[in-house]
Design an enzyme around this catalytic site. Structure first.
Site, PDB file in Angstrom:
ATOM      1  N   THR A   1       0.820  -1.225   0.000  1.00 42.79           N
ATOM      2  CA  THR A   1       0.000   0.000   0.000  1.00 42.79           C
ATOM      3  C   THR A   1       0.848   1.267   0.000  1.00 42.79           C
ATOM      4  O   THR A   1       0.312   2.369  -0.047  1.00 42.79           O
ATOM      5  CB  THR A   1      -0.895   0.023   1.255  1.00 42.79           C
ATOM      6  OG1 THR A   1      -0.033  -0.175   2.386  1.00 42.79           O
ATOM      7  CG2 THR A   1      -1.956  -1.053   1.208  1.00 42.79           C
TER       8      THR A   1
ATOM      9  N   VAL B   1       6.256   2.955  -2.779  1.00 40.63           N
ATOM     10  CA  VAL B   1       7.019   2.029  -3.632  1.00 40.63           C
ATOM     11  C   VAL B   1       6.164   0.810  -3.979  1.00 40.63           C
ATOM     12  O   VAL B   1       6.146   0.351  -5.129  1.00 40.63           O
ATOM     13  CB  VAL B   1       8.333   1.588  -2.934  1.00 40.63           C
ATOM     14  CG1 VAL B   1       9.032   0.493  -3.731  1.00 40.63           C
ATOM     15  CG2 VAL B   1       9.263   2.787  -2.755  1.00 40.63           C
TER      16      VAL B   1
ATOM     17  N   ARG C   1      -3.408  -1.073   9.503  1.00 43.43           N
ATOM     18  CA  ARG C   1      -4.071   0.160   9.026  1.00 43.43           C
ATOM     19  C   ARG C   1      -4.750  -0.065   7.677  1.00 43.43           C
ATOM     20  O   ARG C   1      -5.676   0.639   7.331  1.00 43.43           O
ATOM     21  CB  ARG C   1      -3.039   1.300   8.872  1.00 43.43           C
ATOM     22  CG  ARG C   1      -2.483   1.848  10.166  1.00 43.43           C
ATOM     23  CD  ARG C   1      -1.489   2.966   9.881  1.00 43.43           C
ATOM     24  NE  ARG C   1      -0.246   2.473   9.276  1.00 43.43           N
ATOM     25  CZ  ARG C   1       0.792   2.006   9.953  1.00 43.43           C
ATOM     26  NH1 ARG C   1       0.743   1.980  11.262  1.00 43.43           N
ATOM     27  NH2 ARG C   1       1.873   1.555   9.338  1.00 43.43           N
TER      28      ARG C   1
ATOM     29  N   CYS D   1      17.443   5.094  -3.577  1.00 42.80           N
ATOM     30  CA  CYS D   1      16.897   5.722  -4.790  1.00 42.80           C
ATOM     31  C   CYS D   1      17.842   6.737  -5.436  1.00 42.80           C
ATOM     32  O   CYS D   1      17.677   7.074  -6.610  1.00 42.80           O
ATOM     33  CB  CYS D   1      15.548   6.364  -4.476  1.00 42.80           C
ATOM     34  SG  CYS D   1      15.512   7.205  -2.891  1.00 42.80           S
TER      35      CYS D   1
ATOM     36  N   LYS E   1      24.485   6.431   3.299  1.00 44.34           N
ATOM     37  CA  LYS E   1      23.974   5.287   2.515  1.00 44.34           C
ATOM     38  C   LYS E   1      24.312   5.485   1.031  1.00 44.34           C
ATOM     39  O   LYS E   1      24.758   4.564   0.351  1.00 44.34           O
ATOM     40  CB  LYS E   1      22.445   5.168   2.670  1.00 44.34           C
ATOM     41  CG  LYS E   1      22.002   4.437   3.906  1.00 44.34           C
ATOM     42  CD  LYS E   1      20.515   4.067   3.845  1.00 44.34           C
ATOM     43  CE  LYS E   1      19.609   5.273   3.818  1.00 44.34           C
ATOM     44  NZ  LYS E   1      18.192   4.973   3.989  1.00 44.34           N
TER      45      LYS E   1
ATOM     46  N   ARG F   1      15.985  17.789   0.767  1.00 48.37           N
ATOM     47  CA  ARG F   1      14.581  17.530   0.391  1.00 48.37           C
ATOM     48  C   ARG F   1      14.020  18.781  -0.275  1.00 48.37           C
ATOM     49  O   ARG F   1      14.160  19.887   0.269  1.00 48.37           O
ATOM     50  CB  ARG F   1      13.777  17.195   1.657  1.00 48.37           C
ATOM     51  CG  ARG F   1      12.353  16.802   1.386  1.00 48.37           C
ATOM     52  CD  ARG F   1      12.202  15.421   0.776  1.00 48.37           C
ATOM     53  NE  ARG F   1      12.447  14.347   1.734  1.00 48.37           N
ATOM     54  CZ  ARG F   1      12.827  13.121   1.382  1.00 48.37           C
ATOM     55  NH1 ARG F   1      13.033  12.801   0.117  1.00 48.37           N
ATOM     56  NH2 ARG F   1      13.029  12.193   2.304  1.00 48.37           N
TER      57      ARG F   1
ATOM     58  N   HIS G   1      14.052  12.489  -8.262  1.00 52.67           N
ATOM     59  CA  HIS G   1      15.225  12.997  -7.549  1.00 52.67           C
ATOM     60  C   HIS G   1      16.237  13.536  -8.566  1.00 52.67           C
ATOM     61  O   HIS G   1      16.483  12.908  -9.605  1.00 52.67           O
ATOM     62  CB  HIS G   1      15.901  11.871  -6.762  1.00 52.67           C
ATOM     63  CG  HIS G   1      15.129  11.396  -5.553  1.00 52.67           C
ATOM     64  ND1 HIS G   1      13.947  11.938  -5.140  1.00 52.67           N
ATOM     65  CD2 HIS G   1      15.438  10.411  -4.661  1.00 52.67           C
ATOM     66  CE1 HIS G   1      13.538  11.311  -4.041  1.00 52.67           C
ATOM     67  NE2 HIS G   1      14.417  10.375  -3.735  1.00 52.67           N
TER      68      HIS G   1
ATOM     69  N   ASN H   1      12.397   8.422  -8.578  1.00 51.47           N
ATOM     70  CA  ASN H   1      12.833   7.657  -7.402  1.00 51.47           C
ATOM     71  C   ASN H   1      11.945   6.454  -7.113  1.00 51.47           C
ATOM     72  O   ASN H   1      12.403   5.454  -6.558  1.00 51.47           O
ATOM     73  CB  ASN H   1      12.870   8.564  -6.167  1.00 51.47           C
ATOM     74  CG  ASN H   1      11.590   9.352  -5.965  1.00 51.47           C
ATOM     75  OD1 ASN H   1      11.273  10.214  -6.796  1.00 51.47           O
ATOM     76  ND2 ASN H   1      10.852   9.077  -4.916  1.00 51.47           N
TER      77      ASN H   1
HETATM   78  N1  LIG Z   1      10.039   6.192  -1.538  1.00 51.26           N
HETATM   79  C1  LIG Z   1      11.117   6.015  -2.264  1.00 51.26           C
HETATM   80  O1  LIG Z   1      11.436   6.811  -3.177  1.00 51.26           O
HETATM   81  C2  LIG Z   1      12.012   4.824  -2.013  1.00 51.26           C
HETATM   82  C3  LIG Z   1      13.003   4.542  -2.944  1.00 51.26           C
HETATM   83  C4  LIG Z   1      13.853   3.447  -2.737  1.00 51.26           C
HETATM   84  C5  LIG Z   1      13.673   2.653  -1.617  1.00 51.26           C
HETATM   85  N2  LIG Z   1      12.696   2.963  -0.729  1.00 51.26           N
HETATM   86  C6  LIG Z   1      12.529   2.070   0.426  1.00 51.26           C
HETATM   87  O2  LIG Z   1      11.372   1.281   0.151  1.00 51.26           O
HETATM   88  C7  LIG Z   1      10.687   0.991   1.374  1.00 51.26           C
HETATM   89  C8  LIG Z   1       9.253   1.498   1.268  1.00 51.26           C
HETATM   90  O3  LIG Z   1       9.270   2.898   1.100  1.00 51.26           O
HETATM   91  P1  LIG Z   1       7.957   3.728   0.804  1.00 51.26           P
HETATM   92  O4  LIG Z   1       8.411   5.087   0.458  1.00 51.26           O
HETATM   93  O5  LIG Z   1       7.076   3.009  -0.124  1.00 51.26           O
HETATM   94  O6  LIG Z   1       7.258   3.768   2.259  1.00 51.26           O
HETATM   95  P2  LIG Z   1       5.726   3.976   2.620  1.00 51.26           P
HETATM   96  O7  LIG Z   1       5.013   4.722   1.576  1.00 51.26           O
HETATM   97  O8  LIG Z   1       5.725   4.522   3.998  1.00 51.26           O
HETATM   98  O9  LIG Z   1       5.134   2.476   2.666  1.00 51.26           O
HETATM   99  C9  LIG Z   1       5.445   1.580   3.714  1.00 51.26           C
HETATM  100  C10 LIG Z   1       4.689   0.282   3.504  1.00 51.26           C
HETATM  101  O10 LIG Z   1       5.005  -0.587   4.601  1.00 51.26           O
HETATM  102  C11 LIG Z   1       3.796  -1.005   5.231  1.00 51.26           C
HETATM  103  N3  LIG Z   1       3.960  -1.187   6.679  1.00 51.26           N
HETATM  104  C12 LIG Z   1       4.363  -0.282   7.596  1.00 51.26           C
HETATM  105  N4  LIG Z   1       4.345  -0.830   8.832  1.00 51.26           N
HETATM  106  C13 LIG Z   1       3.921  -2.106   8.670  1.00 51.26           C
HETATM  107  C14 LIG Z   1       3.669  -3.186   9.573  1.00 51.26           C
HETATM  108  N5  LIG Z   1       3.877  -3.082  10.890  1.00 51.26           N
HETATM  109  N6  LIG Z   1       3.248  -4.377   9.046  1.00 51.26           N
HETATM  110  C15 LIG Z   1       3.042  -4.524   7.717  1.00 51.26           C
HETATM  111  N7  LIG Z   1       3.241  -3.530   6.813  1.00 51.26           N
HETATM  112  C16 LIG Z   1       3.679  -2.342   7.297  1.00 51.26           C
HETATM  113  C17 LIG Z   1       2.830   0.124   4.973  1.00 51.26           C
HETATM  114  O11 LIG Z   1       1.507  -0.341   5.136  1.00 51.26           O
HETATM  115  P3  LIG Z   1       0.298   0.645   5.592  1.00 51.26           P
HETATM  116  O12 LIG Z   1      -0.077   1.428   4.347  1.00 51.26           O
HETATM  117  O13 LIG Z   1      -0.764  -0.302   6.006  1.00 51.26           O
HETATM  118  O14 LIG Z   1       0.814   1.521   6.674  1.00 51.26           O
HETATM  119  C18 LIG Z   1       3.170   0.448   3.524  1.00 51.26           C
HETATM  120  O15 LIG Z   1       2.581  -0.493   2.665  1.00 51.26           O
HETATM  121  C19 LIG Z   1      11.504   1.656   2.483  1.00 51.26           C
HETATM  122  O16 LIG Z   1      12.426   0.722   2.990  1.00 51.26           O
HETATM  123  C20 LIG Z   1      12.248   2.754   1.750  1.00 51.26           C
HETATM  124  O17 LIG Z   1      13.438   3.125   2.380  1.00 51.26           O
HETATM  125  C21 LIG Z   1      11.853   4.011  -0.903  1.00 51.26           C
END
Ligand SMILES: NC(=O)c1ccc[n+]([C@@H]2O[C@H](COP(=O)([O-])OP(=O)(O)OC[C@H]3O[C@@H](n4cnc5c(N)ncnc54)[C@H](OP(=O)(O)O)[C@@H]3O)[C@@H](O)[C@H]2O)c1
Length: 334
Positions: free
Chosen positions: A11, A14, A39, A128, A208, A230, A237, A310
């Site tokens: 959800t 990413v 959630r 990213c 990182k 940011r 990015h 990204n």
């Molecule tokens: N955003 C970027 O540009 C990017 C790029 C490269 C790598 N990343 C990495 O990719 C990962 C995801 O990033 P994101 O930006 O997509 O984060 P995000 O939008 O915050 O999404 C986090 C996901 O994890 C789930 N989650 C959180 N707590 C949980 C729990 N206790 N049990 C099960 N599921 C849980 C959330 O579900 P809910 O919706 O139910 O809360 C959501 O589906 C991170 O490790 C980040 O560092 C991100």
């Protein structure tokens, strides 16, 4: 061949992009299991015209799964990646939990895709900014890179779905009162700090990017210094990069090297306003390079600007490319 695929964090910013990319690239998904937190109970996500329910992860969720795409934070990956591996799945992990482990390949297929031929069970997907940076630097390695200085201009979606939602709220009510303990506003602002500070004064994000770029390029000693910022952009990015090399590269030579490299597009016509910019690059998979010029302050120096989406090449697309290559290697080995 079709696979049982689980997306952990389906959800999130990413995770949702991952589903779009799997669909666009016709990845051989037989069964799809979408996992997120409590959630998201009751949420259904459309995939190939069908609404799929989102479940909370438990051991059963990984039973019979061939491939897990992790799109959640480190804590979740640390909890569930070992379970998925134990149950026989392969894992491509977007979190940073395992990226710097010596026995875990950190892969950008265009740069070090050969690391996938041994069919590793766990592959880490890089940060990213490390993805586009490694792609832009890899073709220049032959000149003998001696130092890299980078400033990143990172979009709000890099902070995940919650950051994006906060950004939209702030755009709607720019004058809303802010408490003393509230984080700095994302809208109408530029924040020169992403993630927590490390003892050396750099942020964790900056460290990182430097460490991971060195690992992907297989240049463990390459000096890289990063400032991560940011900026109020939804997706995409940007990176201002200065490199010095033993053999000075002309801008024309560098552009030719990039043009010959898979996944890189050169867009360098500043006189006509044709520049790599997040508004144009968002939604695409290219790493786009422009504003290439000699560094007038150093005989072996070159300056350039790099932009990538990204959520796609910086995360989902790169992860799906890895999964595709692993799947091809699996089929070839049978
Ligand atoms: N955003 C970027 O540009 C990017 C790029 C490269 C790598 N990343 C990495 O990719 C990962 C995801 O990033 P994101 O930006 O997509 O984060 P995000 O939008 O915050 O999404 C986090 C996901 O994890 C789930 N989650 C959180 N707590 C949980 C729990 N206790 N049990 C099960 N599921 C849980 C959330 O579900 P809910 O919706 O139910 O809360 C959501 O589906 C991170 O490790 C980040 O560092 C991100």
């Amino acid at each position: 061949m079709s696979l049982c695929v689980a997306v952990l964090g389906a959800t999130g910013a990413v995770g949702r992009t991952m589903l779009r990319v799997l669909e666009e690239r016709s990845f051989p998904v037989g069964e799809l299991r979408l996992l997120a937190s409590e959630r998201s109970t009751g949420v259904r996500i459309e995939y190939r015209g069908q609404a799929h329910p989102v479940a909370v992860p438990d051991e059963d969720a990984f039973r019979g799964v061939h491939l897990v795409l992790v799109a959640s934070g480190n804590d979740l990956s640390e909890r569930w990646t070992p379970v998925a591996l134990r149950m026989g799945a392969r894992v491509v992990d977007n979190s940073s939990a395992f990226r710097m482990h010596d026995d875990v390949p950190l892969v950008v297929p265009e740069v070090n895709g050969e690391r996938l031929s041994a069919r590793p069970r766990l592959v880490a997907n890089p940060n990213c900014c490390a993805v586009p940076l490694a792609m832009a630097l890899a073709p220049l390695r032959g000149a003998g890179l001696t130092r890299v200085v980078v400033a990143t201009y990172q979009s709000i979606s890099g902070g995940g779905a919650e950051a994006l939602a906060r950004f939209e709220r702030e755009l709607d009510s720019p004058t809303a009162a802010r408490g003393a303990d509230d984080p700095p506003p994302l809208a109408f602002n530029v924040i020169p700090m992403i993630d927590r500070l490390e003892a050396n004064g750099y942020t964790h994000e900056e460290m990182k990017i430097a460490r991971e770029t060195r690992k992907i390029l297989d240049l463990p000693e390459l000096p890289i210094t990063v400032t991560s910022v940011r900026v109020p952009v939804r997706v995409g990015h940007s990176h201002a990069v200065n490199v010095t090399a033993e053999r000075a590269l002309t801008p024309d030579e560098a552009r030719d090297l990039w043009r010959a490299s898979a996944g890189i597009r050169v867009l360098d016509d500043p006189e006509h306003g044709r520049l790599p910019m997040p508004v144009d690059v968002a939604g695409t998979d290219d790493v786009v390079v422009g504003r290439v010029r000699r560094d007038l302050s150093h005989p072996g120096g070159l300056d350039f600007w790099v932009v990538a989406d990204n959520l796609r090449k910086g995360a989902a697309t790169n992860a799906v490319q890895i999964a595709e290559q692993l799947t091809r290697a699996e089929v070839a080995s049978r």
